[in-house]
Design an enzyme around this catalytic site. Structure first.
Site, mmCIF file in Angstrom:
data_model
loop_
_atom_site.group_PDB
_atom_site.id
_atom_site.type_symbol
_atom_site.label_atom_id
_atom_site.label_comp_id
_atom_site.label_asym_id
_atom_site.label_seq_id
_atom_site.Cartn_x
_atom_site.Cartn_y
_atom_site.Cartn_z
ATOM 1 N N CYS A 125 16.695 -22.733 -10.299
ATOM 2 C CA CYS A 125 15.449 -23.228 -10.905
ATOM 3 C C CYS A 125 15.740 -24.016 -12.186
ATOM 4 O O CYS A 125 16.251 -25.118 -12.120
ATOM 5 C CB CYS A 125 14.478 -22.065 -11.121
ATOM 6 S SG CYS A 125 12.782 -22.631 -11.415
ATOM 7 N N HIS A 236 14.161 -19.708 -5.614
ATOM 8 C CA HIS A 236 14.675 -18.446 -6.174
ATOM 9 C C HIS A 236 15.157 -17.474 -5.103
ATOM 10 O O HIS A 236 14.406 -16.580 -4.691
ATOM 11 C CB HIS A 236 13.558 -17.753 -6.970
ATOM 12 C CG HIS A 236 13.272 -18.379 -8.290
ATOM 13 N ND1 HIS A 236 13.920 -18.012 -9.442
ATOM 14 C CD2 HIS A 236 12.406 -19.351 -8.637
ATOM 15 C CE1 HIS A 236 13.465 -18.731 -10.458
ATOM 16 N NE2 HIS A 236 12.545 -19.555 -9.995
ATOM 17 N N GLU A 238 17.023 -14.938 -5.397
ATOM 18 C CA GLU A 238 17.135 -13.547 -5.884
ATOM 19 C C GLU A 238 15.828 -12.765 -5.759
ATOM 20 O O GLU A 238 15.851 -11.547 -5.615
ATOM 21 C CB GLU A 238 17.654 -13.525 -7.334
ATOM 22 C CG GLU A 238 16.655 -13.913 -8.425
ATOM 23 C CD GLU A 238 16.295 -15.393 -8.449
ATOM 24 O OE1 GLU A 238 16.948 -16.199 -7.755
ATOM 25 O OE2 GLU A 238 15.334 -15.748 -9.160
#
Ligand SMILES: *[C@@H]1O[C@H](CO)[C@@H](O)[C@H](O)[C@H]1NC(C)=O
Ligand SMILES: *[C@@H]1O[C@H](CO)[C@@H](O)[C@H](O)[C@H]1NC(C)=O
Ligand SMILES: *[C@@H]1O[C@H](CO)[C@@H](O)[C@H](O)[C@H]1NC(C)=O
Ligand SMILES: *[C@@H]1O[C@H](CO)[C@@H](O)[C@H](O)[C@H]1NC(C)=O
Length: 310
Positions: A125, A236, A238
Protein backbone atom coordinates in the site's frame (compact mmCIF):
# COMPACT_ATOMS: atom_id res chain seq x y z
CA UNK A 1 44.38 -27.35 -1.32
CA UNK A 2 42.25 -29.22 1.26
CA UNK A 3 39.98 -32.02 0.06
CA UNK A 4 36.87 -30.63 -1.57
CA UNK A 5 34.48 -31.71 1.14
CA UNK A 6 36.50 -29.94 3.84
CA UNK A 7 36.69 -26.81 1.75
CA UNK A 8 32.91 -26.87 1.25
CA UNK A 9 32.34 -27.46 4.95
CA UNK A 10 34.47 -24.44 5.83
CA UNK A 11 32.67 -22.28 3.32
CA UNK A 12 29.29 -23.37 4.65
CA UNK A 13 30.31 -22.61 8.23
CA UNK A 14 31.73 -19.23 7.35
CA UNK A 15 28.91 -18.09 5.14
CA UNK A 16 25.67 -19.98 5.55
CA UNK A 17 23.46 -18.98 2.67
CA UNK A 18 26.18 -18.98 0.05
CA UNK A 19 25.87 -22.68 -0.62
CA UNK A 20 22.69 -23.45 1.27
CA UNK A 21 19.68 -21.35 2.01
CA UNK A 22 19.45 -19.24 5.14
CA UNK A 23 16.96 -21.16 7.29
CA UNK A 24 16.79 -18.52 10.01
CA UNK A 25 15.72 -15.42 8.07
CA UNK A 26 15.10 -12.17 9.92
CA UNK A 27 13.20 -9.39 8.18
CA UNK A 28 13.06 -5.76 9.27
CA UNK A 29 9.78 -3.86 9.31
CA UNK A 30 10.09 -0.09 9.22
CA UNK A 31 8.21 1.53 12.09
CA UNK A 32 5.91 4.40 11.22
CA UNK A 33 4.88 7.60 12.99
CA UNK A 34 1.42 7.13 14.51
CA UNK A 35 -1.06 9.17 12.52
CA UNK A 36 -4.01 8.51 14.76
CA UNK A 37 -4.48 10.40 18.05
CA UNK A 38 -5.82 7.37 19.93
CA UNK A 39 -2.51 5.59 19.25
CA UNK A 40 -0.41 8.45 20.69
CA UNK A 41 -1.08 7.36 24.27
CA UNK A 42 0.97 4.23 23.55
CA UNK A 43 3.93 5.61 21.62
CA UNK A 44 5.17 7.87 18.82
CA UNK A 45 5.76 5.05 16.30
CA UNK A 46 4.15 1.65 15.71
CA UNK A 47 3.97 -1.53 13.67
CA UNK A 48 0.60 -3.23 13.13
CA UNK A 49 0.70 -6.87 14.23
CA UNK A 50 -0.73 -8.13 10.91
CA UNK A 51 2.56 -7.37 9.09
CA UNK A 52 4.54 -9.14 11.79
CA UNK A 53 2.31 -12.23 11.66
CA UNK A 54 2.41 -12.19 7.85
CA UNK A 55 6.20 -12.66 7.94
CA UNK A 56 6.21 -14.99 10.95
CA UNK A 57 3.64 -17.26 9.24
CA UNK A 58 6.25 -18.10 6.60
CA UNK A 59 9.12 -18.81 8.99
CA UNK A 60 10.77 -15.44 9.45
CA UNK A 61 11.46 -13.53 12.61
CA UNK A 62 10.98 -9.76 12.68
CA UNK A 63 13.14 -6.85 13.78
CA UNK A 64 11.52 -3.42 14.15
CA UNK A 65 13.47 -0.71 12.35
CA UNK A 66 13.16 2.38 14.54
CA UNK A 67 13.02 5.89 13.11
CA UNK A 68 15.65 8.62 13.45
CA UNK A 69 18.64 6.33 13.91
CA UNK A 70 21.95 7.43 12.38
CA UNK A 71 23.04 6.31 8.90
CA UNK A 72 25.72 4.19 10.60
CA UNK A 73 23.17 2.43 12.76
CA UNK A 74 20.98 1.70 9.73
CA UNK A 75 24.05 0.48 7.80
CA UNK A 76 24.87 -1.92 10.61
CA UNK A 77 21.26 -3.13 10.82
CA UNK A 78 21.06 -3.58 7.05
CA UNK A 79 24.04 -5.94 7.24
CA UNK A 80 22.41 -7.91 10.08
CA UNK A 81 19.03 -8.71 8.48
CA UNK A 82 17.82 -10.52 5.36
CA UNK A 83 15.16 -8.24 3.91
CA UNK A 84 12.89 -5.33 4.69
CA UNK A 85 9.13 -4.69 4.57
CA UNK A 86 7.61 -1.24 4.12
CA UNK A 87 4.11 -1.45 5.59
CA UNK A 88 1.00 0.50 4.72
CA UNK A 89 -0.19 3.42 6.78
CA UNK A 90 -0.78 7.11 6.52
CA UNK A 91 2.28 9.34 6.66
CA UNK A 92 3.85 11.74 4.17
CA UNK A 93 5.79 9.82 1.51
CA UNK A 94 8.22 12.66 0.96
CA UNK A 95 8.87 14.21 4.36
CA UNK A 96 8.18 11.61 7.08
CA UNK A 97 10.95 9.90 9.04
CA UNK A 98 9.35 6.66 7.78
CA UNK A 99 10.05 7.75 4.18
CA UNK A 100 13.63 8.77 5.06
CA UNK A 101 14.36 5.43 6.71
CA UNK A 102 12.78 3.44 3.88
CA UNK A 103 14.92 5.43 1.44
CA UNK A 104 18.11 4.47 3.28
CA UNK A 105 17.25 0.75 3.13
CA UNK A 106 16.14 0.99 -0.51
CA UNK A 107 19.45 2.57 -1.54
CA UNK A 108 21.48 0.07 0.51
CA UNK A 109 19.57 -2.80 -1.16
CA UNK A 110 20.38 -1.44 -4.63
CA UNK A 111 24.05 -0.91 -3.70
CA UNK A 112 24.28 -4.40 -2.21
CA UNK A 113 23.01 -5.91 -5.47
CA UNK A 114 26.01 -4.50 -7.34
CA UNK A 115 28.27 -6.57 -5.08
CA UNK A 116 26.13 -9.66 -5.57
CA UNK A 117 24.20 -9.45 -2.29
CA UNK A 118 20.52 -10.35 -2.65
CA UNK A 119 18.49 -8.15 -0.30
CA UNK A 120 14.72 -8.36 -0.85
CA UNK A 121 12.37 -5.42 -0.27
CA UNK A 122 8.56 -5.63 0.01
CA UNK A 123 6.13 -2.70 -0.06
CA UNK A 124 2.45 -2.83 0.85
CA UNK A 125 0.00 0.00 0.00
CA UNK A 126 1.84 3.14 1.20
CA UNK A 127 4.95 0.98 0.82
CA UNK A 128 4.28 0.59 -2.92
CA UNK A 129 3.59 4.30 -3.26
CA UNK A 130 6.84 5.12 -1.46
CA UNK A 131 8.83 2.76 -3.70
CA UNK A 132 7.55 4.59 -6.79
CA UNK A 133 8.81 7.84 -5.24
CA UNK A 134 12.19 6.34 -4.33
CA UNK A 135 12.71 4.92 -7.83
CA UNK A 136 11.40 7.83 -9.90
CA UNK A 137 12.49 10.55 -7.45
CA UNK A 138 9.10 12.12 -8.17
CA UNK A 139 5.66 12.03 -6.63
CA UNK A 140 3.51 10.63 -9.46
CA UNK A 141 0.56 9.64 -7.30
CA UNK A 142 -2.95 10.78 -8.02
CA UNK A 143 -6.32 10.28 -6.42
CA UNK A 144 -7.47 6.67 -6.76
CA UNK A 145 -10.21 6.01 -4.30
CA UNK A 146 -10.51 2.37 -3.34
CA UNK A 147 -11.43 2.40 0.33
CA UNK A 148 -12.77 -0.73 1.98
CA UNK A 149 -13.28 -2.68 -1.22
CA UNK A 150 -12.04 -6.11 -2.24
CA UNK A 151 -11.28 -6.70 -5.90
CA UNK A 152 -10.02 -9.41 -8.27
CA UNK A 153 -6.63 -8.49 -9.79
CA UNK A 154 -6.47 -7.73 -13.51
CA UNK A 155 -3.32 -9.70 -14.26
CA UNK A 156 -0.92 -8.64 -17.05
CA UNK A 157 1.09 -10.77 -19.50
CA UNK A 158 4.15 -10.18 -17.30
CA UNK A 159 2.80 -12.54 -14.63
CA UNK A 160 3.89 -15.80 -16.27
CA UNK A 161 7.57 -14.79 -16.33
CA UNK A 162 7.52 -13.00 -12.97
CA UNK A 163 9.31 -14.18 -9.85
CA UNK A 164 6.37 -13.33 -7.60
CA UNK A 165 3.59 -15.13 -9.45
CA UNK A 166 5.30 -17.06 -12.28
CA UNK A 167 5.30 -20.29 -10.26
CA UNK A 168 1.88 -19.83 -8.68
CA UNK A 169 -0.58 -22.68 -9.28
CA UNK A 170 -3.06 -21.95 -12.05
CA UNK A 171 -5.96 -22.37 -9.61
CA UNK A 172 -4.55 -19.66 -7.37
CA UNK A 173 -4.12 -17.27 -10.30
CA UNK A 174 -7.67 -18.02 -11.40
CA UNK A 175 -8.96 -17.29 -7.90
CA UNK A 176 -7.02 -14.04 -7.54
CA UNK A 177 -8.18 -12.83 -10.96
CA UNK A 178 -11.85 -13.83 -10.52
CA UNK A 179 -12.71 -13.47 -6.83
CA UNK A 180 -12.91 -10.40 -4.60
CA UNK A 181 -9.94 -11.41 -2.47
CA UNK A 182 -7.53 -8.46 -2.64
CA UNK A 183 -8.38 -5.85 -0.04
CA UNK A 184 -7.98 -2.16 -0.91
CA UNK A 185 -7.80 0.70 1.58
CA UNK A 186 -6.32 3.67 -0.23
CA UNK A 187 -7.16 7.11 -1.60
CA UNK A 188 -4.04 7.50 -3.71
CA UNK A 189 -2.32 5.35 -6.26
CA UNK A 190 -0.43 5.50 -9.51
CA UNK A 191 -2.15 5.12 -12.87
CA UNK A 192 -0.57 2.83 -15.50
CA UNK A 193 -0.30 5.92 -17.71
CA UNK A 194 1.78 7.83 -15.14
CA UNK A 195 3.79 4.70 -14.36
CA UNK A 196 4.62 3.79 -17.96
CA UNK A 197 5.12 7.44 -18.85
CA UNK A 198 8.00 7.66 -16.38
CA UNK A 199 11.11 6.10 -17.85
CA UNK A 200 12.71 5.34 -14.47
CA UNK A 201 9.65 3.43 -13.29
CA UNK A 202 8.93 1.58 -16.52
CA UNK A 203 12.51 0.40 -16.94
CA UNK A 204 12.92 -0.53 -13.26
CA UNK A 205 9.63 -2.38 -12.62
CA UNK A 206 7.16 -4.45 -14.50
CA UNK A 207 3.47 -4.24 -13.77
CA UNK A 208 1.92 -7.57 -12.77
CA UNK A 209 -1.61 -6.32 -12.16
CA UNK A 210 -3.90 -3.30 -12.31
CA UNK A 211 -7.37 -2.48 -10.92
CA UNK A 212 -10.07 0.14 -11.24
CA UNK A 213 -11.00 2.31 -8.30
CA UNK A 214 -14.53 3.17 -7.16
CA UNK A 215 -14.72 5.90 -9.84
CA UNK A 216 -13.37 3.72 -12.63
CA UNK A 217 -9.83 5.18 -12.51
CA UNK A 218 -7.22 2.53 -13.29
CA UNK A 219 -4.33 2.06 -10.86
CA UNK A 220 -1.26 -0.15 -10.70
CA UNK A 221 -1.86 -2.85 -8.08
CA UNK A 222 1.13 -5.24 -8.19
CA UNK A 223 4.73 -4.61 -9.33
CA UNK A 224 8.11 -6.31 -9.26
CA UNK A 225 11.51 -4.90 -10.12
CA UNK A 226 13.09 -6.37 -13.24
CA UNK A 227 16.64 -6.71 -11.91
CA UNK A 228 16.27 -6.50 -8.13
CA UNK A 229 14.29 -8.50 -5.55
CA UNK A 230 11.91 -5.61 -4.95
CA UNK A 231 8.15 -6.30 -4.86
CA UNK A 232 5.09 -4.27 -4.02
CA UNK A 233 1.32 -4.43 -3.81
CA UNK A 234 -1.18 -1.59 -3.56
CA UNK A 235 -3.57 -4.03 -1.84
CA UNK A 236 -3.23 -5.75 1.55
CA UNK A 237 -2.46 -9.49 1.54
CA UNK A 238 -1.86 -9.48 5.34
CA UNK A 239 -5.44 -8.51 6.27
CA UNK A 240 -6.88 -11.72 4.77
CA UNK A 241 -5.42 -13.74 7.60
CA UNK A 242 -4.80 -11.27 10.39
CA UNK A 243 -7.45 -8.55 10.53
CA UNK A 244 -11.01 -9.28 11.57
CA UNK A 245 -13.12 -6.11 11.98
CA UNK A 246 -16.54 -7.29 10.82
CA UNK A 247 -17.48 -3.86 9.46
CA UNK A 248 -14.55 -3.80 7.05
CA UNK A 249 -14.10 -5.70 3.78
CA UNK A 250 -11.38 -8.12 4.88
CA UNK A 251 -11.58 -11.26 2.70
CA UNK A 252 -11.33 -14.52 4.67
CA UNK A 253 -12.33 -17.19 2.15
CA UNK A 254 -10.08 -20.22 1.66
CA UNK A 255 -8.64 -18.69 -1.52
CA UNK A 256 -8.11 -15.35 0.25
CA UNK A 257 -6.04 -17.19 2.86
CA UNK A 258 -4.17 -19.02 0.10
CA UNK A 259 -2.97 -15.91 -1.77
CA UNK A 260 -1.94 -14.29 1.52
CA UNK A 261 0.07 -17.32 2.62
CA UNK A 262 1.49 -17.77 -0.89
CA UNK A 263 2.93 -14.25 -0.94
CA UNK A 264 4.28 -14.51 2.62
CA UNK A 265 6.06 -17.76 1.67
CA UNK A 266 7.33 -16.16 -1.53
CA UNK A 267 8.84 -13.14 0.18
CA UNK A 268 10.33 -14.98 3.14
CA UNK A 269 11.86 -17.50 0.71
CA UNK A 270 13.47 -14.55 -1.07
CA UNK A 271 14.97 -13.48 2.28
CA UNK A 272 16.43 -16.99 2.69
CA UNK A 273 18.76 -16.11 -0.21
CA UNK A 274 20.42 -13.40 1.88
CA UNK A 275 23.28 -14.55 4.14
CA UNK A 276 23.44 -11.60 6.56
CA UNK A 277 23.29 -12.24 10.28
CA UNK A 278 23.78 -10.33 13.52
CA UNK A 279 27.34 -10.24 14.82
CA UNK A 280 26.42 -12.32 17.88
CA UNK A 281 23.41 -14.10 19.42
CA UNK A 282 23.00 -11.45 22.14
CA UNK A 283 22.65 -8.66 19.62
CA UNK A 284 20.19 -10.74 17.60
CA UNK A 285 18.06 -11.56 20.65
CA UNK A 286 17.85 -7.97 21.81
CA UNK A 287 16.90 -6.73 18.32
CA UNK A 288 13.93 -9.05 17.73
CA UNK A 289 10.39 -7.70 18.08
CA UNK A 290 9.76 -10.27 20.85
CA UNK A 291 11.37 -7.73 23.20
CA UNK A 292 8.43 -5.35 22.86
CA UNK A 293 4.98 -5.94 24.32
CA UNK A 294 2.06 -6.23 21.96
CA UNK A 295 -0.94 -4.01 22.70
CA UNK A 296 -4.60 -4.86 22.16
CA UNK A 297 -5.97 -2.32 19.65
CA UNK A 298 -9.03 -4.01 18.11
CA UNK A 299 -11.32 -1.62 20.01
CA UNK A 300 -9.51 1.52 18.78
CA UNK A 301 -8.32 0.64 15.26
CA UNK A 302 -8.69 -1.86 12.43
CA UNK A 303 -5.64 -3.75 13.74
CA UNK A 304 -6.19 -6.49 16.30
CA UNK A 305 -2.91 -5.62 18.00
CA UNK A 306 0.03 -3.26 17.52
CA UNK A 307 3.60 -2.78 18.72
CA UNK A 308 4.53 0.68 19.93
CA UNK A 309 7.98 2.28 20.12
CA UNK A 310 9.60 5.49 21.31
C1 LIG B 1 12.40 12.12 14.49
O1 LIG B 1 12.99 13.39 14.25
C2 LIG B 1 12.05 14.41 13.90
C3 LIG B 1 12.84 15.64 13.50
O2 LIG B 1 13.78 15.95 14.48
C4 LIG B 1 11.13 14.63 15.09
O3 LIG B 1 10.18 15.63 14.75
C5 LIG B 1 10.41 13.34 15.41
O4 LIG B 1 9.60 13.48 16.56
C6 LIG B 1 11.39 12.20 15.62
N1 LIG B 1 10.66 10.96 15.69
C7 LIG B 1 10.88 10.03 16.63
C8 LIG B 1 10.05 8.82 16.54
O5 LIG B 1 11.71 10.17 17.49
C1 LIG C 1 -17.09 -8.65 -6.37
O1 LIG C 1 -17.61 -7.47 -5.81
C2 LIG C 1 -18.44 -6.73 -6.69
C3 LIG C 1 -18.89 -5.47 -5.98
O2 LIG C 1 -17.83 -4.82 -5.38
C4 LIG C 1 -19.63 -7.55 -7.12
O3 LIG C 1 -20.40 -6.83 -8.06
C5 LIG C 1 -19.17 -8.86 -7.73
O4 LIG C 1 -20.28 -9.68 -7.98
C6 LIG C 1 -18.21 -9.58 -6.80
N1 LIG C 1 -17.67 -10.74 -7.48
C7 LIG C 1 -17.65 -11.95 -6.96
C8 LIG C 1 -17.07 -13.05 -7.81
O5 LIG C 1 -18.09 -12.18 -5.83
C1 LIG D 1 -16.89 -1.96 4.23
O1 LIG D 1 -17.35 -2.85 3.25
C2 LIG D 1 -18.19 -3.86 3.75
C3 LIG D 1 -18.44 -4.88 2.66
O2 LIG D 1 -18.74 -4.28 1.46
C4 LIG D 1 -19.47 -3.20 4.27
O3 LIG D 1 -20.34 -4.17 4.77
C5 LIG D 1 -19.11 -2.20 5.36
O4 LIG D 1 -20.23 -1.49 5.77
C6 LIG D 1 -18.06 -1.22 4.89
N1 LIG D 1 -17.55 -0.50 6.03
C7 LIG D 1 -17.36 0.81 6.07
C8 LIG D 1 -16.83 1.38 7.33
O5 LIG D 1 -17.61 1.54 5.12
C1 LIG E 1 -9.70 -0.94 24.61
O1 LIG E 1 -9.41 -2.14 25.28
C2 LIG E 1 -8.37 -2.03 26.26
C3 LIG E 1 -8.05 -3.43 26.74
O2 LIG E 1 -9.21 -4.12 27.10
C4 LIG E 1 -8.84 -1.12 27.37
O3 LIG E 1 -7.82 -0.99 28.35
C5 LIG E 1 -9.14 0.25 26.77
O4 LIG E 1 -9.66 1.11 27.77
C6 LIG E 1 -10.15 0.12 25.63
N1 LIG E 1 -10.25 1.42 24.98
C7 LIG E 1 -11.40 1.92 24.59
C8 LIG E 1 -11.35 3.28 23.96
O5 LIG E 1 -12.45 1.32 24.71
Amino acid sequence: MPPAHLYLLTLTLLCPGVLGENDRPIIGIITQEVSDDVFLQYGKTYIADSYVKFLESAGSRVVPIRLNLSEDEYFHLFHSINGVLLPGGAVNILSSSFARTAGIFYRLAIEAASSGIYFPVWGTCLGLQLLTVLTSEMDLLSSTSAENISLPLILTDEVSSSKMLGNAPLKLLQAVSQENITANFHHFGITPKAFLGNKKLSTFYRILSTNHDQNGVEFVSTIEARDYPIYAVQWHPEVNRFQWRSDLAFPHSANAIWISQYLANFFVNEARKNPNHFSNPKEEESSLIYNWPVTYTANISSYEQAYFFD
